[in-house]
Design a protein around this motif. Sequence first.
Motif, PDB file in Angstrom:
ATOM      1  N   HIS A   1       6.487  -3.010  -9.414  1.00 19.67           N
ATOM      2  CA  HIS A   1       5.421  -2.242  -9.993  1.00 19.67           C
ATOM      3  C   HIS A   1       4.520  -1.735  -8.978  1.00 19.67           C
ATOM      4  O   HIS A   1       3.288  -1.457  -9.366  1.00 19.67           O
ATOM      5  CB  HIS A   1       4.550  -3.081 -11.012  1.00 19.67           C
ATOM      6  N   ASP A   2       4.974  -1.416  -7.669  1.00 22.58           N
ATOM      7  CA  ASP A   2       4.009  -0.794  -6.715  1.00 22.58           C
ATOM      8  C   ASP A   2       3.506   0.550  -6.895  1.00 22.58           C
ATOM      9  O   ASP A   2       2.472   0.653  -6.619  1.00 22.58           O
ATOM     10  CB  ASP A   2       4.783  -0.665  -5.297  1.00 22.58           C
ATOM     11  N   LYS A   3       4.319   1.314  -7.737  1.00 22.41           N
ATOM     12  CA  LYS A   3       3.608   2.688  -8.042  1.00 22.41           C
ATOM     13  C   LYS A   3       2.601   2.576  -9.198  1.00 22.41           C
ATOM     14  O   LYS A   3       1.640   3.271  -8.871  1.00 22.41           O
ATOM     15  CB  LYS A   3       5.076   3.557  -8.891  1.00 22.41           C
ATOM     16  N   ALA A   4       2.743   1.559 -10.292  1.00 17.82           N
ATOM     17  CA  ALA A   4       1.646   1.479 -11.088  1.00 17.82           C
ATOM     18  C   ALA A   4       0.456   0.809 -10.243  1.00 17.82           C
ATOM     19  O   ALA A   4      -0.809   1.101 -10.643  1.00 17.82           O
ATOM     20  CB  ALA A   4       2.034   0.611 -12.207  1.00 17.82           C
ATOM     21  N   ILE A   5       0.768  -0.080  -9.486  1.00 18.89           N
ATOM     22  CA  ILE A   5      -0.399  -0.682  -8.589  1.00 18.89           C
ATOM     23  C   ILE A   5      -1.259   0.208  -7.760  1.00 18.89           C
ATOM     24  O   ILE A   5      -2.682   0.202  -7.538  1.00 18.89           O
ATOM     25  CB  ILE A   5       0.359  -1.823  -7.760  1.00 18.89           C
ATOM     26  N   ALA A   6      -0.374   1.259  -7.069  1.00 13.45           N
ATOM     27  CA  ALA A   6      -1.196   2.185  -6.482  1.00 13.45           C
ATOM     28  C   ALA A   6      -2.210   3.032  -7.199  1.00 13.45           C
ATOM     29  O   ALA A   6      -3.323   3.357  -6.607  1.00 13.45           O
ATOM     30  CB  ALA A   6       0.175   2.938  -5.725  1.00 13.45           C
ATOM     31  N   LYS A   7      -1.554   3.444  -8.575  1.00 15.88           N
ATOM     32  CA  LYS A   7      -2.410   4.101  -9.296  1.00 15.88           C
ATOM     33  C   LYS A   7      -3.676   3.571  -9.963  1.00 15.88           C
ATOM     34  O   LYS A   7      -4.819   3.963  -9.865  1.00 15.88           O
ATOM     35  CB  LYS A   7      -1.532   4.604 -10.619  1.00 15.88           C
ATOM     36  N   ALA A   8      -3.479   2.151 -10.182  1.00 10.68           N
ATOM     37  CA  ALA A   8      -4.443   1.228 -10.530  1.00 10.68           C
ATOM     38  C   ALA A   8      -5.693   1.107  -9.202  1.00 10.68           C
ATOM     39  O   ALA A   8      -6.846   1.211  -9.544  1.00 10.68           O
ATOM     40  CB  ALA A   8      -4.135  -0.073 -11.016  1.00 10.68           C
ATOM     41  N   LEU A   9      -5.297   0.894  -8.191  1.00 11.20           N
ATOM     42  CA  LEU A   9      -6.002   0.852  -7.105  1.00 11.20           C
ATOM     43  C   LEU A   9      -6.821   2.028  -6.719  1.00 11.20           C
ATOM     44  O   LEU A   9      -7.936   2.074  -6.562  1.00 11.20           O
ATOM     45  CB  LEU A   9      -5.234   0.434  -5.871  1.00 11.20           C
ATOM     46  N   ARG A  10      -6.245   3.353  -6.926  1.00 15.77           N
ATOM     47  CA  ARG A  10      -7.040   4.442  -6.862  1.00 15.77           C
ATOM     48  C   ARG A  10      -8.081   5.009  -7.976  1.00 15.77           C
ATOM     49  O   ARG A  10      -9.224   5.375  -7.537  1.00 15.77           O
ATOM     50  CB  ARG A  10      -5.875   5.712  -6.895  1.00 15.77           C
ATOM     51  N   LYS A  11      -7.592   4.306  -8.953  1.00 10.94           N
ATOM     52  CA  LYS A  11      -8.689   4.384 -10.114  1.00 10.94           C
ATOM     53  C   LYS A  11      -9.921   3.338  -9.910  1.00 10.94           C
ATOM     54  O   LYS A  11     -11.030   3.618 -10.255  1.00 10.94           O
ATOM     55  CB  LYS A  11      -8.039   3.954 -11.377  1.00 10.94           C
ATOM     56  N   GLU A  12      -9.594   2.437  -9.028  1.00  5.15           N
ATOM     57  CA  GLU A  12     -10.800   1.318  -8.829  1.00  5.15           C
ATOM     58  C   GLU A  12     -11.434   2.150  -7.632  1.00  5.15           C
ATOM     59  O   GLU A  12     -12.591   1.157  -7.251  1.00  5.15           O
ATOM     60  CB  GLU A  12     -10.103   0.092  -8.735  1.00  5.15           C
ATOM     61  N   GLY A  13     -11.026   2.970  -6.836  1.00  2.00           N
ATOM     62  CA  GLY A  13     -11.574   3.348  -5.523  1.00  2.00           C
ATOM     63  C   GLY A  13     -11.293   2.687  -4.452  1.00  2.00           C
ATOM     64  O   GLY A  13     -11.686   2.988  -3.022  1.00  2.00           O
ATOM     65  N   ARG A  14      -9.835   1.916  -4.449  1.00  2.00           N
ATOM     66  CA  ARG A  14      -9.498   1.239  -3.317  1.00  2.00           C
ATOM     67  C   ARG A  14      -8.363   2.263  -2.855  1.00  2.00           C
ATOM     68  O   ARG A  14      -7.284   1.908  -2.716  1.00  2.00           O
ATOM     69  CB  ARG A  14      -8.996   0.050  -3.484  1.00  2.00           C
ATOM     70  N   HIS A  15      -8.925   3.455  -2.037  1.00  2.00           N
ATOM     71  CA  HIS A  15      -7.812   4.387  -1.628  1.00  2.00           C
ATOM     72  C   HIS A  15      -7.108   3.828  -0.568  1.00  2.00           C
ATOM     73  O   HIS A  15      -5.917   4.166  -0.334  1.00  2.00           O
ATOM     74  CB  HIS A  15      -8.525   5.785  -1.155  1.00  2.00           C
ATOM     75  N   ASN A  16      -7.599   3.202   0.520  1.00  2.00           N
ATOM     76  CA  ASN A  16      -6.957   2.449   1.669  1.00  2.00           C
ATOM     77  C   ASN A  16      -5.881   1.537   1.117  1.00  2.00           C
ATOM     78  O   ASN A  16      -4.587   1.710   1.682  1.00  2.00           O
ATOM     79  CB  ASN A  16      -7.859   1.897   2.622  1.00  2.00           C
ATOM     80  N   ALA A  17      -6.155   0.815   0.217  1.00  2.00           N
ATOM     81  CA  ALA A  17      -5.137  -0.046  -0.291  1.00  2.00           C
ATOM     82  C   ALA A  17      -4.106   0.431  -0.855  1.00  2.00           C
ATOM     83  O   ALA A  17      -2.859   0.304  -0.691  1.00  2.00           O
ATOM     84  CB  ALA A  17      -5.549  -1.278  -1.046  1.00  2.00           C
ATOM     85  N   ALA A  18      -4.321   1.681  -1.639  1.00  2.00           N
ATOM     86  CA  ALA A  18      -3.405   2.235  -2.494  1.00  2.00           C
ATOM     87  C   ALA A  18      -2.302   3.084  -1.603  1.00  2.00           C
ATOM     88  O   ALA A  18      -1.311   3.034  -1.620  1.00  2.00           O
ATOM     89  CB  ALA A  18      -4.070   3.199  -3.198  1.00  2.00           C
ATOM     90  N   GLU A  19      -2.959   3.629  -0.376  1.00  2.00           N
ATOM     91  CA  GLU A  19      -2.014   4.134   0.680  1.00  2.00           C
ATOM     92  C   GLU A  19      -1.017   3.069   1.121  1.00  2.00           C
ATOM     93  O   GLU A  19       0.103   3.486   1.377  1.00  2.00           O
ATOM     94  CB  GLU A  19      -2.558   4.720   1.634  1.00  2.00           C
ATOM     95  N   GLN A  20      -1.552   1.804   1.274  1.00  2.00           N
ATOM     96  CA  GLN A  20      -0.736   1.027   1.925  1.00  2.00           C
ATOM     97  C   GLN A  20       0.520   0.577   0.801  1.00  2.00           C
ATOM     98  O   GLN A  20       1.698   0.344   1.277  1.00  2.00           O
ATOM     99  CB  GLN A  20      -1.282  -0.287   2.475  1.00  2.00           C
ATOM    100  N   VAL A  21       0.123   0.631  -0.313  1.00  2.00           N
ATOM    101  CA  VAL A  21       1.069   0.262  -1.410  1.00  2.00           C
ATOM    102  C   VAL A  21       2.096   1.188  -1.560  1.00  2.00           C
ATOM    103  O   VAL A  21       3.261   1.004  -1.984  1.00  2.00           O
ATOM    104  CB  VAL A  21       0.267  -0.376  -2.622  1.00  2.00           C
ATOM    105  N   ASP A  22       1.464   2.540  -1.377  1.00  2.00           N
ATOM    106  CA  ASP A  22       2.407   3.587  -1.487  1.00  2.00           C
ATOM    107  C   ASP A  22       3.602   3.644  -0.459  1.00  2.00           C
ATOM    108  O   ASP A  22       4.646   4.149  -1.060  1.00  2.00           O
ATOM    109  CB  ASP A  22       1.600   4.980  -1.457  1.00  2.00           C
ATOM    110  N   ALA A  23       3.552   3.150   0.523  1.00  2.00           N
ATOM    111  CA  ALA A  23       4.391   3.085   1.709  1.00  2.00           C
ATOM    112  C   ALA A  23       5.646   2.132   1.081  1.00  2.00           C
ATOM    113  O   ALA A  23       6.656   2.029   1.688  1.00  2.00           O
ATOM    114  CB  ALA A  23       3.751   2.586   2.999  1.00  2.00           C
ATOM    115  N   LEU A  24       5.493   1.179   0.240  1.00  2.00           N
ATOM    116  CA  LEU A  24       6.410   0.419  -0.231  1.00  2.00           C
ATOM    117  C   LEU A  24       7.257   0.864  -1.291  1.00  2.00           C
ATOM    118  O   LEU A  24       8.490   0.283  -1.668  1.00  2.00           O
ATOM    119  CB  LEU A  24       5.638  -0.909  -0.788  1.00  2.00           C
TER     120      LEU A  24
END
Length: 596
Positions: A145-168
């Motif tokens: 569920h990395d794609k959904a996790i990255a989307k949720a992190l961006r919604k919460e304002g954690r863009h740096n963490a979302a970019e790291q999850v996007d790479a997976l």
Amino acid sequence: MIVKESRITTKSGAGAIARHVLHGAKNEAIRVLAGSEWLLHDHMREAHREGLKYGLRHIAFNPDDAMTDEQLSAFARRLCDELHADPEHLTLVVHQKDGSTHGHLILPEWQQNHVLESRFTWMRMEKVARLEEIRLGHKLVVGRHDKAIAKALRKEGRHNAAEQVDALIPVADDAKPRAAYTSEARRITERQGFDLPALKKLVTSLWSQSDGLKAFRAALKDHSLTLREGDRKETRPGAHIIETSDGLLVGSFTRLAKVKAADFRNLLSEERSQTEDERELNIQSTRLSIRRTTVDFYNKYPIPKPSDTQPVPRKAPVLKRPKIPACRKELWLKRIADVDTLTTEPLRSTSSVHIISAKEARFRKEIRQAIAQQRAILAQQAPEATWKPLDRDKMIATWRKQLTPYQKQLRKSFDHYSVAKRDWQDAEKSRWQRLTVKATRLERRADQLFFEFLEVLRFVVQALLHIVGLRAEPPNPIRSILSEKNKPALEHFRKTYDTEFSAMADIKELDPWLNQRFDRIVQARQKRIMDWNRAHRDKKDAAQREIKRLSDLLTTKNHKVKHQVLISPYRSRSPTLFPAPNPHTRHPPPGTPSPF
């Protein structure tokens, strides 16, 4: 970090999970950091009393890198925050096996006033696991569920963490990781004396060494394993399972061997074609059976001659026309003769049937269409005039239900700040604590919690405004890092929305505030309807006048088209029956064209 979740039903009790977590014989060490076996049974009794299907939520998390007990406890509390569970009623046990540690978190489904959340929990727990790996600097584990996790992190304002999850995220969807077996299947095989992970490795090794299904079946047979079609043929056609010689299910072949279902179907078709090609011909199956007969068989049953077998030609059928009765035939001939006869007798002047010209008919049609358009203008209403009236009790109850978690969050943050402020004030009274700088640390702690309380207050008030319709966008996420620069803006926000803050902080003031907001919504709707009617009043009056004018034109127009006389078919058409001419009738002058 791998996180798995399972729910324990109320009727099964807490005995099995307590034995597995608290008394596992295969563990080198078991450390109970919170909770007890008595607490698990008590949670089950509460779930049974509340009539719940599930009583406990078991969450197992296994980090790839080593984590201390304090780090495991902090991760368990973050899981509680994500699921909105009370950390005071959790059971946390750490197991040590083969030199590594993993944790077991058990939460009660009944949280004193609500049921533990169960929507998208797998995705949410994976999100917390990815954040924990980023926080500790561990290697990120690829999840489904990395794609959904990255989307949720961006919604919460954690863009740096979302970019790291996007790479997976893999390029293809079918490359997502998939578990080879469930935890329940592993427990079943362990109770029957089989090591499921070892069998999985064995199946994977045998498949990698085989060049086809035939060789793979032979290799499985050497290890007392078989590959056969599954029992659920109707729901899952083509699925094959691997089981032991005793009939114990090991697992699905596609999951254990990591083979796609489409590729496996191709392998099955190739195996069937090879089997058909290698099948040897059975000569006995091609022989024809011979029936023994007697000596005089052909005398008793002679073979017919060709002349006897020729079919006799049949005569073509004769089609006869049906006979018509004489009376019906006479009537039919009379009607045909009447059609060709000229009409000579006019219809009486009392007939109400009139024929008008095509031009007049088009004119009347245009008038009727114009009247219909004006009536459509009169039928127009304000967009909100046809809406269902608002239900005060239902809407206020919905608002209150949506605001309940925000009220709890605000109250919890205020309680933390109150405790820290009280500790600081008590430390200020002690001279020894002032000399040891403990009072200063407590003061800094109280100030930081005050900033966090103001940030939570800002988030809660924005949520209130969004729920009741005074704010178009949802509230901005809570910022985790605050400084002195943010204090003036937060103080100004608190003073600006002091009424809303008081309503959220005190339940007695919330209901009057919500009723006042409902009254304003109703008044605003009525005002919009009145403004719409006022803006369209002139247009409707003009439409009413136009309808009256068109109706008068339609009824009072003088038609100059003469009426055509219709002849009754039941009157005699003989010239001798013409009526005598009326001397008072005015005849048209010579040369006037006939209206017919």
